[in-house]
Enzyme design. Structure first.
Site, short mmCIF file in Angstrom:
data_model
loop_
_atom_site.label_atom_id
_atom_site.label_comp_id
_atom_site.label_asym_id
_atom_site.label_seq_id
_atom_site.Cartn_x
_atom_site.Cartn_y
_atom_site.Cartn_z
N TRP A 133 0.81 -1.22 0.00
CA TRP A 133 0.00 0.00 0.00
C TRP A 133 0.85 1.27 0.00
CZ3 TRP A 133 -0.97 -4.07 3.47
CH2 TRP A 133 -2.06 -4.88 3.16
N HIS A 134 2.06 1.19 -0.54
CA HIS A 134 2.95 2.35 -0.59
C HIS A 134 2.98 2.91 -2.01
CE1 HIS A 134 5.34 0.80 3.18
NE2 HIS A 134 4.08 1.06 3.43
#
Length: 466
Positions: A405-406
């Site tokens: 989720w970066h």
């Protein structure tokens, strides 16, 4: 804290998390709430490396001041968790050294860092930073969805951002206009995240002209780099079932080695909702695997991510509905160096799993190969499984990759915005968020995203006083 997975994967119409599946066939999530990703993430807080500050053009003293401004309000020293302590000891045992104790700094070795969860396990978010604001000087609209930015254009002059069209929860349309001041101090700042900001620019007519015209969008500025250079930090790891109950924990410990791998872990959660394959169970007569299947929360996930990454993809509009996800491709492991780093990181993960520190948390008759087989079967993506994924770490990385989720890129510095984060070719519009990053800062980017917001706020105020 205990609601992390259920909140992240809640895909009901009014949820604060919006799911998507990239063209890489990897499920992901984006936040749709005041406070953004800090409301749905794992809460781990760690500062960026100095290299990132140079890349972003942020003065180190201002950055440190801004980090402290964030930390004073919403960051906590975590309590000791049984699983996190074991992972910390395991990392040190296999040579992820030195032991850096508790620190926010990005340092090679193993450390404990901050968390957004307080001692009672309650989350604090970037929205809490509004407590610093003077309430007479700010208005915050909730349940307001921005559809586009408006511009004024005059012959021979650059387009100027002058308003925002948004809709309320009842579908009512509104327009907020910037003030017309002689000194041109009014401006619009776009901070919708790595997915939302390039999406909104395109919907507003800023992007690749041919694609915009094909969707019936009036072109304000032909800017082919909007939506380009999109990236997501790939993650891979091992599921580790354990025979007795251990209190759940989210990430509070990280290992950073010299070849650009980051090691983190969490435990006690039912991860089946993350699985794009529906949580398929491995077929085995092994009693420990049967125990694993019967206790979905007696498990940990030990994960490695990599610096960068080097691999890049793209974001494209699929339609003109701002509530729909754009098309996303991250091209995980397209760059050979990313794959090599993953393989190296997985070798370290295997060593940690086999360390004395983690031995008492393992089923004794369950081998590392059993864990590899199980993780391949339960991988949280929709990618095809190659027959040699359980025997080749290269193929294992490719087949079991999942998001951490970066997300970043799409409005990068020097390509879409300048070093003051002003959109190139336009007036009175800035983008200040992770969409401007060329690589993901530190082990986890949220600290640096919040620092960037505060630092740029200070710089904007200083420029207005001149």
């Amino acid at each position: 804290m205990e609601n992390f997975i259920s909140t992240l994967t809640d895909d009901s119409p009014n949820s604060i998390s919006q799911s998507f599946i990239s063209e890489d066939r990897v499920p992901g999530n984006r936040a749709r709430v005041l406070g953004g990703g800090t409301v749905i993430n794992g809460g781990f807080y760690s500062r960026a490396e100095t290299l990132f500050l140079k890349e972003a053009g942020i003065d180190e003293a201002l950055a440190n001041e801004s980090y402290e401004w964030v930390e004073k309000k919403i960051v906590y020293k975590p309590r000791a968790f049984q699983w996190q302590t074991a992972v910390r000891n395991g990392l040190l045992e296999v040579g992820v050294l030195p032991d850096n104790g508790f620190t926010f700094a990005h340092l090679n070795g193993t450390k404990t860092s901050g968390t957004l969860f307080d001692k009672n396990g309650n989350r604090h978010t970037a929205a809490d930073l509004l407590e610093y604001a003077n309430p007479t000087m700010i208005k915050v609209y909730l349940h307001a969805v921005v559809h586009k930015i408006t511009f004024t254009t005059k012959d021979g002059q650059r387009p100027k951002a002058d308003g925002v069209i948004f809709y309320d929860a009842n579908g009512g349309r509104h327009i907020a206009y910037s003030k017309h001041e002689s000194n041109n101090r009014s401006e619009i700042i776009l901070s919708a995240g790595a997915i939302g900001s390039p999406q909104l620019l395109m919907l507003s007519g800023i992007g690749p002209a041919a694609r915009l015209r094909s969707l019936g969008i009036k072109v304000v500025l032909d800017q082919p780099m909007v939506g380009r250079e999109m990236a997501d930090k790939p993650s891979n790891g091992l599921l580790i079932p354990y025979p007795t109950h251990i209190p759940l924990s989210l990430i509070t410990v990280v290992g950073i080695n010299k070849i650009s791998n980051y090691f983190e872990s969490f435990n006690g959660f039912d991860l089946s909702d993350l699985s794009g394959s529906g949580g398929a169970q491995p077929q085995s007569s092994n009693p420990s695997q049967e125990a694993m299947a019967n206790s979905t929360t007696n498990q940990a996930f030990l994960v490695q991510t990599i610096f960068g990454p080097i691999s890049k993809g793209y974001l494209e509009l699929q339609n003109t509905n701002v509530s729909d996800n754009p098309k996303l491709r991250f091209n995980y492991f397209q760059a050979a160096v990313d794959l090599r780093r993953c393989v190296s990181g997985m070798q370290t993960i295997i060593n940690v799993v086999n360390s004395d520190s983690l031995s008492r948390f393992r089923f004794r008759n369950m081998t590392t190969q059993d864990l590899i087989n199980m993780t391949v079967n339960r991988a949280a993506n929709l990618r095809p499984r190659n027959p040699n994924a359980t025997t080749s770490l290269e193929q294992y990385c490719i087949d079991t990759v999942m998001t951490f989720w970066h997300y970043h890129g799409g409005c990068q510095i020097r390509k879409v915005v300048d070093r003051d984060y002003k959109v190139l070719g336009l007036d009175q519009l800035r983008v200040i968020d992770a969409s401007t990053f060329s690589f993901s800062p530190g082990t986890n980017p949220q600290a640096t995203i919040m620092m960037l917001g505060r630092s740029m706020g200070r710089r904007i105020l200083q420029s207005r006083r001149r």
